[in-house]
Scaffold this motif. Structure first.
Motif, PDB file in Angstrom:
ATOM      1  N   VAL A  33       0.279   7.958  -6.488  1.00  0.00           N
ATOM      2  CA  VAL A  33      -0.791   8.013  -4.994  1.00  0.00           C
ATOM      3  C   VAL A  33       0.372   7.933  -4.715  1.00  0.00           C
ATOM      4  CG1 VAL A  33      -1.984   7.196  -3.359  1.00  0.00           C
ATOM      5  CG2 VAL A  33      -2.449   6.826  -5.824  1.00  0.00           C
ATOM      6  N   ALA A  34       0.843   9.091  -3.852  1.00  0.00           N
ATOM      7  CA  ALA A  34       1.468   9.371  -2.849  1.00  0.00           C
ATOM      8  C   ALA A  34       1.353   8.240  -1.658  1.00  0.00           C
ATOM      9  CB  ALA A  34       1.804  10.488  -1.801  1.00  0.00           C
ATOM     10  N   ILE A  35       2.323   7.640  -0.825  1.00  0.00           N
ATOM     11  CA  ILE A  35       2.753   6.988   0.563  1.00  0.00           C
ATOM     12  C   ILE A  35       3.458   7.487   1.271  1.00  0.00           C
ATOM     13  CG2 ILE A  35       1.142   5.972  -0.360  1.00  0.00           C
ATOM     14  CD1 ILE A  35       3.720   3.534  -1.102  1.00  0.00           C
ATOM     15  N   ASN A  36       3.958   6.934   2.255  1.00  0.00           N
ATOM     16  CA  ASN A  36       4.963   7.113   3.387  1.00  0.00           C
ATOM     17  C   ASN A  36       5.763   6.013   3.302  1.00  0.00           C
ATOM     18  OD1 ASN A  36       4.249   9.894   3.394  1.00  0.00           O
ATOM     19  ND2 ASN A  36       2.615   9.414   5.227  1.00  0.00           N
ATOM     20  N   ASP A  37       5.412   4.364   2.934  1.00  0.00           N
ATOM     21  CA  ASP A  37       5.855   3.675   3.054  1.00  0.00           C
ATOM     22  C   ASP A  37       7.096   3.693   1.909  1.00  0.00           C
ATOM     23  OD1 ASP A  37       6.858   0.900   3.285  1.00  0.00           O
ATOM     24  OD2 ASP A  37       4.931   0.316   2.826  1.00  0.00           O
ATOM     25  N   THR A  38       8.301   3.339   2.679  1.00  0.00           N
ATOM     26  CA  THR A  38       9.188   3.344   1.966  1.00  0.00           C
ATOM     27  C   THR A  38      10.210   2.388   1.196  1.00  0.00           C
ATOM     28  OG1 THR A  38      10.925   3.176   3.283  1.00  0.00           O
ATOM     29  CG2 THR A  38      10.329   5.544   2.522  1.00  0.00           C
ATOM     30  N   LYS A  39       9.915   1.122   1.695  1.00  0.00           N
ATOM     31  CA  LYS A  39       9.823  -0.261   1.656  1.00  0.00           C
ATOM     32  C   LYS A  39       8.820  -0.879   0.421  1.00  0.00           C
ATOM     33  CE  LYS A  39      10.170  -2.010   5.763  1.00  0.00           C
ATOM     34  NZ  LYS A  39      10.151  -2.961   7.394  1.00  0.00           N
ATOM     35  N   LYS A  50       2.603   4.429  -4.871  1.00  0.00           N
ATOM     36  CA  LYS A  50       2.219   3.423  -3.751  1.00  0.00           C
ATOM     37  C   LYS A  50       1.593   3.002  -5.252  1.00  0.00           C
ATOM     38  CE  LYS A  50      -2.060   2.410  -2.611  1.00  0.00           C
ATOM     39  NZ  LYS A  50      -4.000   2.732  -1.769  1.00  0.00           N
ATOM     40  N   ASP A  51       2.266   1.209  -5.147  1.00  0.00           N
ATOM     41  CA  ASP A  51       2.356   0.887  -6.534  1.00  0.00           C
ATOM     42  C   ASP A  51       1.127   0.958  -6.991  1.00  0.00           C
ATOM     43  OD1 ASP A  51       1.980  -1.982  -8.205  1.00  0.00           O
ATOM     44  OD2 ASP A  51       2.815  -3.602  -7.193  1.00  0.00           O
ATOM     45  N   PRO A  52       0.714   0.865  -8.728  1.00  0.00           N
ATOM     46  CA  PRO A  52      -0.298   1.240  -9.538  1.00  0.00           C
ATOM     47  C   PRO A  52      -1.466   0.304  -9.063  1.00  0.00           C
ATOM     48  CG  PRO A  52       2.288   1.691 -10.580  1.00  0.00           C
ATOM     49  CD  PRO A  52       2.085   1.255  -9.546  1.00  0.00           C
ATOM     50  N   LYS A  53      -0.642  -0.467  -8.988  1.00  0.00           N
ATOM     51  CA  LYS A  53      -2.122  -2.296  -8.964  1.00  0.00           C
ATOM     52  C   LYS A  53      -3.054  -2.173  -7.651  1.00  0.00           C
ATOM     53  CE  LYS A  53       1.066  -5.380 -11.279  1.00  0.00           C
ATOM     54  NZ  LYS A  53       2.697  -4.463 -11.512  1.00  0.00           N
ATOM     55  N   ALA A  57     -10.613   3.982  -5.614  1.00  0.00           N
ATOM     56  CA  ALA A  57     -10.773   4.908  -6.475  1.00  0.00           C
ATOM     57  C   ALA A  57     -10.584   6.185  -4.608  1.00  0.00           C
ATOM     58  CB  ALA A  57     -12.687   5.191  -6.418  1.00  0.00           C
ATOM     59  N   SER A  58     -10.833   5.222  -3.410  1.00  0.00           N
ATOM     60  CA  SER A  58     -10.530   6.328  -2.669  1.00  0.00           C
ATOM     61  C   SER A  58      -9.407   7.055  -2.014  1.00  0.00           C
ATOM     62  CB  SER A  58     -10.622   5.925  -1.283  1.00  0.00           C
ATOM     63  OG  SER A  58      -9.653   4.537  -0.840  1.00  0.00           O
ATOM     64  N   GLN A  86      -3.374  16.070   2.040  1.00  0.00           N
ATOM     65  CA  GLN A  86      -4.336  15.611   2.152  1.00  0.00           C
ATOM     66  C   GLN A  86      -5.376  14.787   1.056  1.00  0.00           C
ATOM     67  OE1 GLN A  86      -4.094  19.551   1.887  1.00  0.00           O
ATOM     68  NE2 GLN A  86      -3.793  19.474   4.195  1.00  0.00           N
ATOM     69  N   LEU A  87      -5.057  15.020  -0.057  1.00  0.00           N
ATOM     70  CA  LEU A  87      -5.476  14.479  -0.802  1.00  0.00           C
ATOM     71  C   LEU A  87      -4.474  13.859  -1.726  1.00  0.00           C
ATOM     72  CD1 LEU A  87      -7.675  12.925  -2.607  1.00  0.00           C
ATOM     73  CD2 LEU A  87      -7.940  15.499  -4.115  1.00  0.00           C
ATOM     74  N   LEU A  88      -3.846  11.687  -1.482  1.00  0.00           N
ATOM     75  CA  LEU A  88      -2.572  11.641  -1.700  1.00  0.00           C
ATOM     76  C   LEU A  88      -2.381  11.426  -3.808  1.00  0.00           C
ATOM     77  CD1 LEU A  88      -1.880   9.110   1.209  1.00  0.00           C
ATOM     78  CD2 LEU A  88      -0.995  11.428   0.397  1.00  0.00           C
ATOM     79  N   GLY A  89      -3.680  11.332  -4.231  1.00  0.00           N
ATOM     80  CA  GLY A  89      -3.409  11.408  -5.856  1.00  0.00           C
ATOM     81  C   GLY A  89      -3.490  12.339  -6.365  1.00  0.00           C
ATOM     82  N   LEU A  90      -3.098  13.738  -5.397  1.00  0.00           N
ATOM     83  CA  LEU A  90      -2.623  14.598  -6.743  1.00  0.00           C
ATOM     84  C   LEU A  90      -1.232  14.047  -6.510  1.00  0.00           C
ATOM     85  CD1 LEU A  90      -4.487  17.736  -4.547  1.00  0.00           C
ATOM     86  CD2 LEU A  90      -4.852  17.022  -6.348  1.00  0.00           C
ATOM     87  N   ASN A  91      -0.480  13.561  -6.126  1.00  0.00           N
ATOM     88  CA  ASN A  91       0.984  13.824  -6.207  1.00  0.00           C
ATOM     89  C   ASN A  91       1.264  13.264  -7.440  1.00  0.00           C
ATOM     90  OD1 ASN A  91       3.477  13.839  -5.304  1.00  0.00           O
ATOM     91  ND2 ASN A  91       3.534  11.265  -5.763  1.00  0.00           N
TER      92      ASN A  91
END
Length: 220
Positions: A33-39, A50-53, A57-58, A86-91
């Motif tokens: 899941v895509a995120i913009n937080d590089t940390k 994104k951390d899988p944990k 669902a959203s 638009q749908l970050l889970g597509l990454n």
């Protein structure tokens, strides 16, 4: 001895090919899941994961595809995207979706998707669709009239279009083989580039009077 040299050469070629590829042919995780937080993210395929944990669902959900797009524009069409933005889970999953709404006689102008094949299904209305093959294949035009429930495929990177040939609205949905297939609308790119292409280039390329080129540039 010759066969030994051949085996060594083959092994070196295989290793070089693997380094040149530098990626796995398919994801090795369930999702990214895509995120913009590089940390807290890991950079994969253009996005941080994104951390899988922390995935919920959203992250895989997007609403609004039941609503028609605004077709009150010069070409009479609207494209609603479900790309990775638009749908970050597509990454990393290699798919995306669009809804295309057409006003009566509306057009989705000639365009390309440089990173994705498109498969379109008509939900309502009648569309005249087509694509043009590459220079190497003779720039052949393939067209078809599609009715409700019909499906058509546009190969990756080729110029294609859809035209509503009825006096009533039409709707289609398309799946694409990339999380971010890209869109290059031909007229916009050629005549509306930022900064403008030198009119001398376009005059020669399109074999048109320079005043016509300048007129077209002024409209994009």
């Amino acid at each position: 001895m010759k066969s030994a040299y051949f085996l060594v050469a083959f092994a070196l070629l295989a290793i070089a090919s693997s380094f040149a590829s530098a990626y796995d042919p398919s994801p090795l995780q369930d999702f990214c899941v895509a995120i913009n937080d590089t940390k807290t993210g890991v950079f994969v395929n253009g996005k941080f994961c994104k951390d899988p944990k922390l995935v919920v669902a959203s992250d895989f959900f997007l609403s609004g595809f039941d609503k028609p797009g605004n077709t009150s524009n010069a070409v009479g069409s609207a494209v609603t995207q479900a790309f990775v933005e638009q749908l970050l889970g597509l990454n990393t999953l290699g798919v995306s979706l669009v809804r295309i709404d057409f006003a009566p006689n509306g057009l989705n102008p000639p365009h390309t998707h440089p990173r994705g094949t498109e498969i379109l299904v008509v939900q309502e209305g009648t569309l005249f669709v087509g694509f043009v093959s590459s220079n190497q294949d003779g720039n052949r035009l393939f067209t078809k009239v599609l009715n409700k429930g019909d499906v058509f495929v546009f190969p990756s990177g080729l110029i294609h279009f859809q035209l509503n040939i009825e006096e009533t609205p039409a709707v289609a949905f398309s799946g694409l083989s990339s999380q971010n297939p890209g869109t290059i609308t031909i007229a916009n790119s050629v005549f509306g580039s930022n900064s403008p292409i030198n009119p001398d280039v376009l005059t020669k390329a399109f074999m048109l009077d320079k005043n016509v080129i300048k007129y077209l540039q002024s409209h994009f």
